[in-house]
Design a protein around this motif. Structure first.
Motif, PDB file in Angstrom:
ATOM      1  N   LEU A  83      32.719  38.505  46.333  1.00  9.22           N
ATOM      2  CA  LEU A  83      32.710  39.148  44.893  1.00  9.22           C
ATOM      3  C   LEU A  83      33.470  40.563  45.252  1.00  9.22           C
ATOM      4  O   LEU A  83      34.379  40.869  44.630  1.00  9.22           O
ATOM      5  N   LYS A  84      33.621  41.144  46.500  1.00  8.63           N
ATOM      6  CA  LYS A  84      35.125  42.429  46.311  1.00  8.63           C
ATOM      7  C   LYS A  84      36.042  41.191  46.285  1.00  8.63           C
ATOM      8  O   LYS A  84      36.596  42.201  45.339  1.00  8.63           O
ATOM      9  N   LYS A  85      36.741  40.685  46.128  1.00 13.14           N
ATOM     10  CA  LYS A  85      37.858  39.620  46.093  1.00 13.14           C
ATOM     11  C   LYS A  85      38.336  39.944  44.568  1.00 13.14           C
ATOM     12  O   LYS A  85      39.041  40.083  44.299  1.00 13.14           O
ATOM     13  N   ARG A  86      36.802  38.690  43.872  1.00 18.89           N
ATOM     14  CA  ARG A  86      36.875  39.220  42.064  1.00 18.89           C
ATOM     15  C   ARG A  86      36.691  40.573  42.078  1.00 18.89           C
ATOM     16  O   ARG A  86      37.478  40.780  40.786  1.00 18.89           O
ATOM     17  N   ILE A  87      36.014  41.554  42.328  1.00 19.73           N
ATOM     18  CA  ILE A  87      36.468  42.675  41.518  1.00 19.73           C
ATOM     19  C   ILE A  87      37.697  43.015  41.802  1.00 19.73           C
ATOM     20  O   ILE A  87      38.214  44.026  40.808  1.00 19.73           O
ATOM     21  N   GLU A  88      38.331  42.804  42.973  1.00 20.94           N
ATOM     22  CA  GLU A  88      39.583  43.789  43.228  1.00 20.94           C
ATOM     23  C   GLU A  88      40.699  42.691  41.922  1.00 20.94           C
ATOM     24  O   GLU A  88      41.488  43.230  41.618  1.00 20.94           O
ATOM     25  N   HIS A  89      40.299  41.529  41.759  1.00 17.20           N
ATOM     26  CA  HIS A  89      41.454  40.547  40.595  1.00 17.20           C
ATOM     27  C   HIS A  89      40.693  40.744  39.162  1.00 17.20           C
ATOM     28  O   HIS A  89      41.507  40.880  38.344  1.00 17.20           O
ATOM     29  N   GLU A  90      39.839  41.137  38.954  1.00 22.42           N
ATOM     30  CA  GLU A  90      39.529  42.056  37.720  1.00 22.42           C
ATOM     31  C   GLU A  90      40.100  42.390  36.873  1.00 22.42           C
ATOM     32  O   GLU A  90      40.033  43.634  37.490  1.00 22.42           O
ATOM     33  N   HIS A  91      40.440  43.206  35.843  1.00 19.63           N
ATOM     34  CA  HIS A  91      40.691  43.619  34.766  1.00 19.63           C
ATOM     35  C   HIS A  91      40.138  44.171  33.913  1.00 19.63           C
ATOM     36  O   HIS A  91      40.913  45.898  33.435  1.00 19.63           O
ATOM     37  N   ASP A  92      38.920  43.605  33.953  1.00 14.59           N
ATOM     38  CA  ASP A  92      37.819  44.452  32.914  1.00 14.59           C
ATOM     39  C   ASP A  92      36.677  45.419  33.084  1.00 14.59           C
ATOM     40  O   ASP A  92      36.542  45.068  33.893  1.00 14.59           O
ATOM     41  N   PRO A  93      37.481  46.775  32.782  1.00  9.97           N
ATOM     42  CA  PRO A  93      36.624  47.957  33.419  1.00  9.97           C
ATOM     43  C   PRO A  93      35.259  47.522  33.090  1.00  9.97           C
ATOM     44  O   PRO A  93      34.526  47.728  34.377  1.00  9.97           O
ATOM     45  N   ALA A  94      34.876  46.969  31.854  1.00  9.02           N
ATOM     46  CA  ALA A  94      33.180  46.461  32.049  1.00  9.02           C
ATOM     47  C   ALA A  94      32.636  45.442  32.908  1.00  9.02           C
ATOM     48  O   ALA A  94      31.769  45.190  33.405  1.00  9.02           O
ATOM     49  N   ARG A  95      33.446  44.720  33.167  1.00  9.61           N
ATOM     50  CA  ARG A  95      32.876  43.631  33.900  1.00  9.61           C
ATOM     51  C   ARG A  95      33.190  43.765  35.343  1.00  9.61           C
ATOM     52  O   ARG A  95      32.685  43.362  37.124  1.00  9.61           O
ATOM     53  N   GLN A  96      34.051  44.614  35.972  1.00  9.43           N
ATOM     54  CA  GLN A  96      33.885  45.306  37.154  1.00  9.43           C
ATOM     55  C   GLN A  96      33.116  46.350  38.030  1.00  9.43           C
ATOM     56  O   GLN A  96      32.243  46.170  38.434  1.00  9.43           O
ATOM     57  N   LEU A  97      32.400  46.683  36.458  1.00 13.43           N
ATOM     58  CA  LEU A  97      31.700  47.581  37.334  1.00 13.43           C
ATOM     59  C   LEU A  97      29.891  46.980  38.027  1.00 13.43           C
ATOM     60  O   LEU A  97      29.368  47.021  38.196  1.00 13.43           O
ATOM     61  N   GLN A  98      30.077  45.933  36.176  1.00 12.03           N
ATOM     62  CA  GLN A  98      28.822  45.170  36.617  1.00 12.03           C
ATOM     63  C   GLN A  98      28.974  44.135  38.100  1.00 12.03           C
ATOM     64  O   GLN A  98      27.849  43.474  38.867  1.00 12.03           O
ATOM     65  N   LEU A  99      29.840  43.275  38.132  1.00 15.53           N
ATOM     66  CA  LEU A  99      30.319  43.635  39.817  1.00 15.53           C
ATOM     67  C   LEU A  99      29.778  44.072  40.907  1.00 15.53           C
ATOM     68  O   LEU A  99      29.235  43.843  41.820  1.00 15.53           O
ATOM     69  N   SER A 100      30.236  45.138  40.923  1.00 14.67           N
ATOM     70  CA  SER A 100      30.104  46.432  41.411  1.00 14.67           C
ATOM     71  C   SER A 100      29.013  46.785  41.752  1.00 14.67           C
ATOM     72  O   SER A 100      28.598  46.620  42.810  1.00 14.67           O
ATOM     73  N   ARG A 101      27.737  46.968  40.668  1.00 18.84           N
ATOM     74  CA  ARG A 101      26.474  45.984  40.525  1.00 18.84           C
ATOM     75  C   ARG A 101      26.234  45.301  41.336  1.00 18.84           C
ATOM     76  O   ARG A 101      25.146  45.667  42.074  1.00 18.84           O
ATOM     77  N   GLU A 102      26.277  44.097  41.210  1.00 18.67           N
ATOM     78  CA  GLU A 102      25.751  43.206  42.085  1.00 18.67           C
ATOM     79  C   GLU A 102      26.639  43.031  43.665  1.00 18.67           C
ATOM     80  O   GLU A 102      25.647  42.270  44.181  1.00 18.67           O
TER      81      GLU A 102
END
Length: 80
Positions: free
Chosen positions: A42-61
């Motif tokens: 999940l941390k790797k996915r957050i690092e590679h994600e460019h969409d801020p909204a998606r990053q926020l969702q992943l960080s909540r997860e």
């Protein structure tokens, strides 16, 4: 019942408890390991994600996952 037989039954009962506790601890360790692996992914996915909204969702997860892992570690310590 004689004392020897009672002591034998007590020993059998206690060994069953210890075996079941050992199995619970092993299962808990396995689950915690899976959570740790999921956390790294999940941390790797957050690092590679460019969409801020998606990053926020992943960080909540990730926050939820970390809370679950902390609770699991606390339970494992109680089982020891």
């Amino acid at each position: 019942m004689k004392r020897k037989k009672l002591l034998q039954k007590l020993a059998d009962y206690l060994s069953l408890d210890q075996r079941s506790l050992r199995k619970k601890r092993e299962k808990m360790r396995e689950v915690l390991k899976q959570l740790r692996e999921k956390e790294h992914k999940l941390k790797k996915r957050i690092e590679h994600e460019h969409d801020p909204a998606r990053q926020l969702q992943l960080s909540r997860e990730l926050d939820i996952l970390l809370a679950q892992r902390r609770k699991g570690i606390a339970v494992l310590k109680e089982l020891k």
